[in-house]
Design an enzyme around this catalytic site. Structure first.
Site, mmCIF file in Angstrom:
data_model
loop_
_atom_site.group_PDB
_atom_site.id
_atom_site.type_symbol
_atom_site.label_atom_id
_atom_site.label_comp_id
_atom_site.label_asym_id
_atom_site.label_seq_id
_atom_site.Cartn_x
_atom_site.Cartn_y
_atom_site.Cartn_z
ATOM 1 N N LYS A 165 59.873 17.041 -30.274
ATOM 2 C CA LYS A 165 60.859 17.856 -29.550
ATOM 3 C C LYS A 165 62.236 17.374 -29.933
ATOM 4 O O LYS A 165 62.455 16.172 -30.048
ATOM 5 C CB LYS A 165 60.713 17.689 -28.029
ATOM 6 C CG LYS A 165 59.406 18.173 -27.461
ATOM 7 C CD LYS A 165 58.640 17.026 -26.870
ATOM 8 C CE LYS A 165 57.158 17.315 -26.859
ATOM 9 N NZ LYS A 165 56.378 16.092 -26.597
ATOM 10 N N ALA A 222 52.160 6.675 -25.569
ATOM 11 C CA ALA A 222 51.000 6.703 -26.461
ATOM 12 C C ALA A 222 50.048 5.539 -26.177
ATOM 13 O O ALA A 222 48.825 5.709 -26.181
ATOM 14 C CB ALA A 222 51.471 6.654 -27.910
ATOM 15 N N LYS A 233 65.386 15.235 -22.321
ATOM 16 C CA LYS A 233 65.052 14.055 -21.513
ATOM 17 C C LYS A 233 65.462 12.766 -22.220
ATOM 18 O O LYS A 233 65.776 11.776 -21.561
ATOM 19 C CB LYS A 233 63.565 14.038 -21.156
ATOM 20 C CG LYS A 233 62.661 13.939 -22.377
ATOM 21 C CD LYS A 233 61.683 12.812 -22.267
ATOM 22 C CE LYS A 233 61.229 12.393 -23.655
ATOM 23 N NZ LYS A 233 60.342 13.345 -24.315
ATOM 24 N N ASP A 255 57.996 14.096 -17.607
ATOM 25 C CA ASP A 255 58.368 13.316 -18.778
ATOM 26 C C ASP A 255 59.701 12.599 -18.551
ATOM 27 O O ASP A 255 59.910 11.475 -19.028
ATOM 28 C CB ASP A 255 58.453 14.269 -19.974
ATOM 29 C CG ASP A 255 58.317 13.541 -21.293
ATOM 30 O OD1 ASP A 255 58.059 12.322 -21.279
ATOM 31 O OD2 ASP A 255 58.478 14.183 -22.340
ATOM 32 N N THR A 281 60.249 8.623 -19.022
ATOM 33 C CA THR A 281 61.150 8.122 -20.053
ATOM 34 C C THR A 281 62.347 7.394 -19.447
ATOM 35 O O THR A 281 62.891 6.473 -20.047
ATOM 36 C CB THR A 281 61.645 9.297 -20.930
ATOM 37 O OG1 THR A 281 60.525 10.138 -21.219
ATOM 38 C CG2 THR A 281 62.227 8.811 -22.212
ATOM 39 N N SER A 327 60.085 2.922 -22.907
ATOM 40 C CA SER A 327 60.822 3.978 -23.601
ATOM 41 C C SER A 327 61.968 3.449 -24.454
ATOM 42 O O SER A 327 62.816 2.678 -24.004
ATOM 43 C CB SER A 327 61.346 4.978 -22.576
ATOM 44 O OG SER A 327 62.587 5.483 -22.954
ATOM 45 N N ARG A 328 62.005 3.931 -25.699
ATOM 46 C CA ARG A 328 63.035 3.490 -26.641
ATOM 47 C C ARG A 328 64.435 3.959 -26.271
ATOM 48 O O ARG A 328 65.399 3.225 -26.352
ATOM 49 C CB ARG A 328 62.736 4.090 -28.017
ATOM 50 C CG ARG A 328 62.196 3.118 -28.991
ATOM 51 C CD ARG A 328 61.726 3.885 -30.204
ATOM 52 N NE ARG A 328 60.615 4.767 -29.869
ATOM 53 C CZ ARG A 328 60.244 5.820 -30.591
ATOM 54 N NH1 ARG A 328 60.929 6.150 -31.675
ATOM 55 N NH2 ARG A 328 59.211 6.538 -30.224
ATOM 56 N N VAL A 376 63.043 5.652 -34.643
ATOM 57 C CA VAL A 376 63.950 6.780 -34.432
ATOM 58 C C VAL A 376 64.334 6.863 -32.952
ATOM 59 O O VAL A 376 63.473 6.837 -32.082
ATOM 60 C CB VAL A 376 63.249 8.096 -34.834
ATOM 61 C CG1 VAL A 376 64.217 9.265 -34.750
ATOM 62 C CG2 VAL A 376 62.638 7.986 -36.224
ATOM 63 N N GLU A 429 65.588 9.461 -30.851
ATOM 64 C CA GLU A 429 65.815 10.919 -30.903
ATOM 65 C C GLU A 429 66.987 11.346 -30.016
ATOM 66 O O GLU A 429 67.634 12.345 -30.281
ATOM 67 C CB GLU A 429 64.552 11.698 -30.482
ATOM 68 C CG GLU A 429 63.333 11.480 -31.356
ATOM 69 C CD GLU A 429 63.165 12.540 -32.461
ATOM 70 O OE1 GLU A 429 64.137 13.267 -32.753
ATOM 71 O OE2 GLU A 429 62.049 12.600 -33.016
#
Lengths: 337, 337
Positions: free
Chosen positions: B107, B143, B194, B247, B251, B257-258, B282, B284
């Protein structure tokens, strides 16, 4: 000279709001039911148990346990428990100032009747009177953070624009931001039902099921809250706001929440009686669960998560079994209302 | 004999989904672009960096880096980054199976054009083709937890009911619950934006502003996401669902969460270059912030939080000043759309 405000209930939130208003130079009469707490607050100027000692009542805050002193004040902030609303307003109904503005911070459903607080008040007063005089304060607010002056955002819901605006102006500070809403029912339902979902979210954490499961539980719980609220006349978009998602996130993920903590301990395997014996304060989520299950049956609203919370709390269902039953329901489309 | 599925991208989510499908006895071809990772996965059967070594690929999962092997498979799960979509589908457009079903997990908004992935695909294929063949998987899914078999709930959005149902059936397990939705745009927008709000929520935590502030930021961020999505044609109620609130909660509050972690370090005072130098994967949220600010201007959508994130990321605004500016905006009614 600023108008005087009476804060009813010297718990965490009542005291925090007194600190906030006092900090704006507003004269506050903080009324407590517990003599010992009132004496402590008056003498030492900090709360003996519910806040930390560095949070000091500003000089414009007076503390009392005498109802005679607040009864004629036209600005009341009600910070007592939800289950006390009927008795309280029943008792003082005739004595309130005729132009009184009342801001409720309590949210819940009455245990005996399954009614929302708005419905309870409409039984005590006329509907017109309720709409003219009442408003509700809600949103993600841990009292301790509010009292410390940490940034906090809330919502005041009321039927009349003048009432909403009045409380918005009175309460706002550079670190306390207040939005307004006209969806009183939605804000009330959201505030009450979040306690039940927080119990369930705590249980998911206590069981060690992970963050995916917790986020899913909160989200599906929000869908139940929304459906239930809409059935009572609330607007769906209220639930995406501060009183809905905002307060739900705070209560379901924040360590300071009582309801979450009770669920957490249940998830860890402690028996309910044991948990309640060592929890000093009111756990609003438990009576709310009972009332809401009954009400949802009447309204024919599907509330699978809240139903499973009820099974665990009142019928001794094994908590892992409840989670398993929720996860293995028939697959379907994600429809909220 | 079950149909074979190709999973494109051997990162955390691609590998986790391969483990899940393999666990159902479905033959999987997991395709990775990084030769070294592919070799490791093939030889040792666990991911070298993104999951933990006890998560083993089931025997029905094959691993390859050769595009020839997956190109003719009619079931594709795309787990590569959002910014790679145009190049990837541009390159393989003509070679895909004519009956292919493609499930996107990426996304984002394209950095150069500000387009959503759905819009990018409609530039590569015909609109009809996109609607016939594509679906999107979203929802609160770390994940690692998915791969461990911890309870996880997700949503598949697609234009055609047959497509949605197909992926729902294929993916669901007793611990992985899949809902369906027909709001592809809404699910995409929620999934992309998000990451920006998670950056901001991380910054609030890094600054030590408390849980009230974090819950408020997430909620007001959700209002911005909803407004932006509705302007692009999404349905508001999607944002109260798993791909929206679900989500976003995960997040913005989960330690794994990155995007949140990058925001957290910025909040703690580390300079952006320093943070990015030591972040391997990455993030995002950074390109998404840039694209969304541009797009929101065109759409005339108010996104004050995302705007302040942009000020901090791209124009060196002091992060405390950004928070102060958000808290002291004019008081108003809580209107989301």
């Amino acid at each position: 000279m600023k108008e005087r405000v009476a804060v009813l209930g010297a718990g965490a939130l009542g005291t925090a709001l007194s600190v906030l208003l006092g900090g704006k130079g507003i004269p506050v009469l903080l009324w407590g039911r517990n003599e010992e707490t009132v004496r402590w607050l008056r003498e030492k100027r900090y709360h003996p148990t519910r806040l930390t000692p560095e949070i000091i009542l500003p000089p414009s805050v007076e503390v009392t346990s005498n109802p005679e002193e607040w009864i004629s004040i036209p600005l009341l902030i009600y910070c007592l428990p939800a289950q006390a609303v009927r008795e309280f307003f029943g008792r003082y109904r005739k004595d309130l100032h005729p132009e009184v503005k009342i801001l409720l911070t309590a949210k819940g459903f009455e245990l005996e009747t399954g009614l929302s607080l708005d419905e309870v008040l409409r039984e005590i007063y006329s509907s017109d009177w309720v709409e003219e005089h009442f408003a509700v304060l809600s949103g993600p607010m841990f009292a301790l953070e509010l009292a410390r002056g940490l940034p906090t955002v809330s919502v005041v819901a009321g039927y009349k624009e003048g009432i909403r605006r009045f409380w918005q102006e009175l309460l706002a500070t550079p670190t306390f931001r207040v939005y307004t809403s006209d969806d009183v029912i939605g804000v009330e339902v959201a505030g009450a039902l979040k306690n039940v979902i927080a119990l369930a979210a705590g249980a998911v954490d206590g069981l060690g099921l992970g963050l995916n499961a917790r986020a899913a539980l909160i989200t599906r719980g929000l869908a139940e809250i929304t459906r239930f609220g809409v059935a009572l006349g609330a607007r769906p978009m209220t639930f995406i706001g501060l009183a809905g998602v905002g307060d739900l996130i705070l209560t379901s993920t924040g360590d300071l929440s009582r309801n979450r903590m009770v669920g957490f301990r249940l998830g860890r395997g402690e028996p309910l009686e044991e948990v309640l014996k060592t929890t000093r304060e009111v756990v609003e989520g438990i009576p709310t669960t009972k009332s809401v299950i009954r009400r949802a049956e009447e309204l024919k609203v599907e509330i699978p998560i809240i139903h499973e919370v009820g099974e665990v709390l009142f019928h001794g269902k094994e908590i892992r079994k409840a989670v398993y039953d929720l996860m293995t329901r028939t697959l379907k489309a994600e429809i909220i209302v």
